[in-house]
Design an enzyme around this catalytic site. Structure first.
Site, mmCIF file in Angstrom:
data_model
loop_
_atom_site.group_PDB
_atom_site.id
_atom_site.type_symbol
_atom_site.label_atom_id
_atom_site.label_comp_id
_atom_site.label_asym_id
_atom_site.label_seq_id
_atom_site.Cartn_x
_atom_site.Cartn_y
_atom_site.Cartn_z
ATOM 1 N N CYS A 90 0.842 -1.192 0.000
ATOM 2 C CA CYS A 90 0.000 0.000 0.000
ATOM 3 C C CYS A 90 0.877 1.242 0.000
ATOM 4 C CB CYS A 90 -0.900 -0.004 1.235
ATOM 5 S SG CYS A 90 -2.059 1.356 1.327
ATOM 6 N N HIS A 132 -9.171 -3.552 -2.312
ATOM 7 C CA HIS A 132 -8.197 -2.783 -1.528
ATOM 8 C C HIS A 132 -8.612 -1.318 -1.428
ATOM 9 C CE1 HIS A 132 -3.917 -2.034 -0.201
ATOM 10 N NE2 HIS A 132 -4.278 -0.819 -0.573
ATOM 11 N N GLU A 133 -8.966 -0.716 -2.565
ATOM 12 C CA GLU A 133 -9.317 0.712 -2.563
ATOM 13 C C GLU A 133 -10.663 0.964 -1.884
ATOM 14 O OE1 GLU A 133 -6.938 2.637 -3.074
ATOM 15 O OE2 GLU A 133 -5.664 1.186 -4.105
ATOM 16 N N HIS A 136 -10.313 1.075 1.784
ATOM 17 C CA HIS A 136 -9.846 2.378 2.278
ATOM 18 C C HIS A 136 -11.028 3.307 2.565
ATOM 19 C CE1 HIS A 136 -5.526 2.414 2.331
ATOM 20 N NE2 HIS A 136 -5.434 1.947 1.094
#
Length: 157
Positions: A90, A132-133, A136
């Site tokens: 990351c 993953h995004e 966030h």
């Protein structure tokens, strides 16, 4: 617009849930341009607004494989299929990586900068990048899902 500082691991902003983008205005367009400028100043493949200190539901993914970059507002995973473990890193935790189990395939919905609703069916690395995004945006970083995080140099020895 500008290359922004990428917020680093340990900063509480990364653990907060982002707000829905209610309208596509100059502020949102500037945010997306900052996401682009910032991502392209790195070797990463994705960036979420919280990583540059903005708690809005906006992501940018560019696998840098010749495919078009994906800019998505209010993305949501509507279906997960299968499971696979792979190594992730990351931009908010440079120099470290670790194994994370993610879906093999996801179906993601969201809104384009033109206000159009879209749906993506993604496999493999793109599916991982979406997960993953979008994590966030929900205040989750990959280390929350890792069994072990290690320095990249240690993995190369």
């Amino acid at each position: 617009m500008a290359v922004r500082e990428i917020i680093q691991f340990g900063n509480k902003t990364l653990t907060r849930v982002s707000r829905k983008v209610e309208k596509i205005d100059e502020e949102v367009l500037n945010l997306v341009q900052d996401l682009k400028d910032t991502l392209y100043s790195t070797d990463g493949v994705g960036l979420a607004a919280p990583q540059i200190g903005v708690l809005k539901r906006a992501i940018l993914i560019d696998l840098r494989d010749g495919s078009e970059p994906i800019i998505l507002l209010n993305p949501k995973i509507v279906k997960k299929i299968g499971r696979i473990e792979d190594i992730e890193g990351c931009l908010s935790y440079p120099g470290y990586e670790g194994p994370v189990v993610r879906p093999r395939r996801v179906i993601v919905t969201g809104v384009t900068l033109k206000g159009e609703e879209v749906e993506y069916t993604a496999d493999g690395f793109l599916a991982r990048a979406f997960c993953h995004e979008i994590d966030h945006l929900d205040g989750i970083i990959y280390t929350d899902k890792c069994k072990k995080v290690y320095k990249i140099e240690e993995a190369e020895e």
